[in-house]
Design a protein around this motif. Structure first.
Motif, mmCIF file in Angstrom:
data_model
loop_
_atom_site.group_PDB
_atom_site.id
_atom_site.type_symbol
_atom_site.label_atom_id
_atom_site.label_comp_id
_atom_site.label_asym_id
_atom_site.label_seq_id
_atom_site.Cartn_x
_atom_site.Cartn_y
_atom_site.Cartn_z
ATOM 1 N N THR A 129 0.778 -1.343 0.033
ATOM 2 C CA THR A 129 -0.046 -0.046 0.110
ATOM 3 C C THR A 129 0.923 1.208 -0.032
ATOM 4 O O THR A 129 1.987 1.195 0.214
ATOM 5 C CB THR A 129 -0.771 -0.023 1.175
ATOM 6 O OG1 THR A 129 -0.115 0.149 2.379
ATOM 7 C CG2 THR A 129 -1.836 -1.237 1.427
ATOM 8 N N THR A 130 0.108 2.397 -0.081
ATOM 9 C CA THR A 130 1.058 3.535 -0.383
ATOM 10 C C THR A 130 1.767 3.941 1.176
ATOM 11 O O THR A 130 2.791 4.077 1.057
ATOM 12 C CB THR A 130 0.231 4.810 -0.761
ATOM 13 O OG1 THR A 130 -0.052 4.716 -1.940
ATOM 14 C CG2 THR A 130 0.854 6.242 -0.394
ATOM 15 N N PRO A 131 1.008 4.014 2.119
ATOM 16 C CA PRO A 131 1.904 4.031 3.452
ATOM 17 C C PRO A 131 2.658 3.216 3.651
ATOM 18 O O PRO A 131 4.075 3.187 4.252
ATOM 19 C CB PRO A 131 0.621 3.803 4.627
ATOM 20 C CG PRO A 131 -0.519 4.005 3.731
ATOM 21 C CD PRO A 131 -0.464 3.610 2.291
ATOM 22 N N GLY A 132 2.579 1.661 3.209
ATOM 23 C CA GLY A 132 3.835 0.642 3.251
ATOM 24 C C GLY A 132 4.929 0.884 2.567
ATOM 25 O O GLY A 132 6.084 0.807 2.943
ATOM 26 N N LEU A 133 4.485 1.463 1.390
ATOM 27 C CA LEU A 133 5.808 1.800 0.542
ATOM 28 C C LEU A 133 6.692 3.204 1.279
ATOM 29 O O LEU A 133 7.632 3.123 0.874
ATOM 30 C CB LEU A 133 5.393 2.324 -0.916
ATOM 31 C CG LEU A 133 4.966 0.777 -1.576
ATOM 32 C CD1 LEU A 133 4.142 1.365 -3.060
ATOM 33 C CD2 LEU A 133 5.851 0.028 -2.028
ATOM 34 N N GLY A 152 0.069 12.739 5.288
ATOM 35 C CA GLY A 152 0.918 13.165 6.266
ATOM 36 C C GLY A 152 2.247 13.613 5.585
ATOM 37 O O GLY A 152 2.311 14.309 4.481
ATOM 38 N N SER A 153 3.381 13.614 6.617
ATOM 39 C CA SER A 153 4.374 14.137 6.085
ATOM 40 C C SER A 153 5.379 13.650 5.199
ATOM 41 O O SER A 153 5.431 12.110 5.010
ATOM 42 C CB SER A 153 5.475 14.421 7.380
ATOM 43 O OG SER A 153 6.732 14.939 7.083
ATOM 44 N N SER A 154 5.833 14.172 4.104
ATOM 45 C CA SER A 154 7.009 13.558 3.175
ATOM 46 C C SER A 154 8.165 14.036 3.346
ATOM 47 O O SER A 154 9.230 13.757 2.526
ATOM 48 C CB SER A 154 6.494 13.790 1.928
ATOM 49 O OG SER A 154 6.325 15.290 1.584
ATOM 50 N N GLU A 155 8.668 14.437 4.595
ATOM 51 C CA GLU A 155 9.819 14.687 5.028
ATOM 52 C C GLU A 155 10.881 13.700 4.828
ATOM 53 O O GLU A 155 10.898 12.545 5.079
ATOM 54 C CB GLU A 155 10.035 15.171 6.565
ATOM 55 C CG GLU A 155 11.158 15.610 6.910
ATOM 56 C CD GLU A 155 11.189 15.868 8.529
ATOM 57 O OE1 GLU A 155 12.436 16.575 8.924
ATOM 58 O OE2 GLU A 155 10.296 15.990 9.233
#
Length: 305
Positions: A129-133, A152-155
């Motif tokens: 999934t996107t969060p998993g990736l 959420g953050s992409s820092e």
């Protein structure tokens, strides 16, 4: 002992003559003689017998020349490997993708072309999934991933849009709305929805909900799923309708009918992400360049539309 000593020694051994070896090496004969003498002193033995017209290897020289050739060959091969890695032609790359990415024809095309151009780069694929990736990229388990919008953050990550894909309505086969060529969003206001779980697909979930609200209603969600393939199969079972990326039509799932949405059409964005710290990794540069070469930018897609 330095590599130049070995190269000088092998050149003299090949030529059997100091002057010819010096000419081949592009140096003077006296400096070459001096270098050979330094090597012999370091080894503690003579490597050549001086002849009236040239030189010949001694017994020790014959024993040493094969090792010298092997060392120089290994150095040349190592240098070549380093240079190929630096050019992105060797090494490895680990690519992640969401469940729906392989159904868009451009993504498999990118993968096939990368493997064709760089057959010596070890290429591995992982589906999450996107969060998993996002987590896998941050933890250095995946080098680059194709994802939906990040919640959420992409820092610490670089996010580059790859394509904006039209979304379509997925209906159970035989549904009354399937008779229409295009379906306005408001026509779905009384329908039960199968929708992406926001926990794993916040980008698509929010895009669909926003499109419904813009049409004047909130979707009545009866079932959530984490994968778009699961959503299409749940629609096929008659559980409800859904809105999915247009490329999911390539699934050819029995029991599902897809119809275009009357404007405005919600979009499913696909982006690639990678670690900012590894932005200059050669294999990553090659893959990103190939994606940009094959896939029109979202801006170009909008102009074309």
């Amino acid at each position: 002992m330095e590599l130049r000593h070995l190269r000088y020694f092998v050149a003299v051994a090949d030529e059997g003559h100091l002057t010819r070896a010096a000419s081949r090496l592009g140096i003077g004969q006296p400096p070459l003689s001096l270098q050979i003498q330094q090597l012999e002193r370091e080894l503690g033995t003579a490597l050549f017998r001086r002849l009236p017209r040239g030189v010949a290897l001694t017994e020790a020289g014959r024993a040493f020349v094969d090792d010298a050739r092997r060392i120089l060959r290994d150095v040349d091969q190592a240098t070549g490997r380093v240079q190929r890695v630096a050019r992105g032609e060797l090494g490895r790359i680990r690519v992640g993708m969401i469940n729906s990415a392989p159904f868009h024809p451009l993504i498999p095309q990118v993968i096939r072309e990368f493997r064709r151009r760089y057959p010596n780069v070890a290429f591995s694929l992982e589906e999450r999934t996107t969060p998993g990736l996002v987590t896998a990229v941050r933890n250095e388990n995946v080098d680059l991933a194709f994802v939906r919008p990040i919640h959420g953050s992409s820092e610490g990550l670089i996010v580059e849009p790859v394509l904006d894909e039209d979304m379509v309505i997925a209906l159970p086969a035989g549904h009354a709305l399937a008779k229409r060529r295009q379906i306005p969003m408001l026509a779905l206001s009384i329908e039960p929805f199968v929708l992406f779980s926001r926990a794993v697909g916040a980008g698509l979930h929010d895009e669909i909900v926003a499109a419904c609200r813009a049409a004047g209603f909130s979707p009545r969600v009866v079932q959530e799923a984490s994968q778009v393939t699961s959503i299409v199969n749940l629609v096929a079972s008659g559980l409800g309708v859904s809105i999915v990326p247009a490329s999911m039509q390539h699934m050819h799932t029995e029991g599902v009918t897809f119809r275009p949405i009357a404007r405005p059409i919600p979009k499913a964005r696909l982006s690639m992400i990678w670690r900012q710290a590894d932005a200059n990794a050669p294999q990553l540069i090659r893959l990103r360049e190939l994606v940009r070469e094959i896939v029109p930018s979202p801006r170009a897609q909008r102009r074309r539309a």
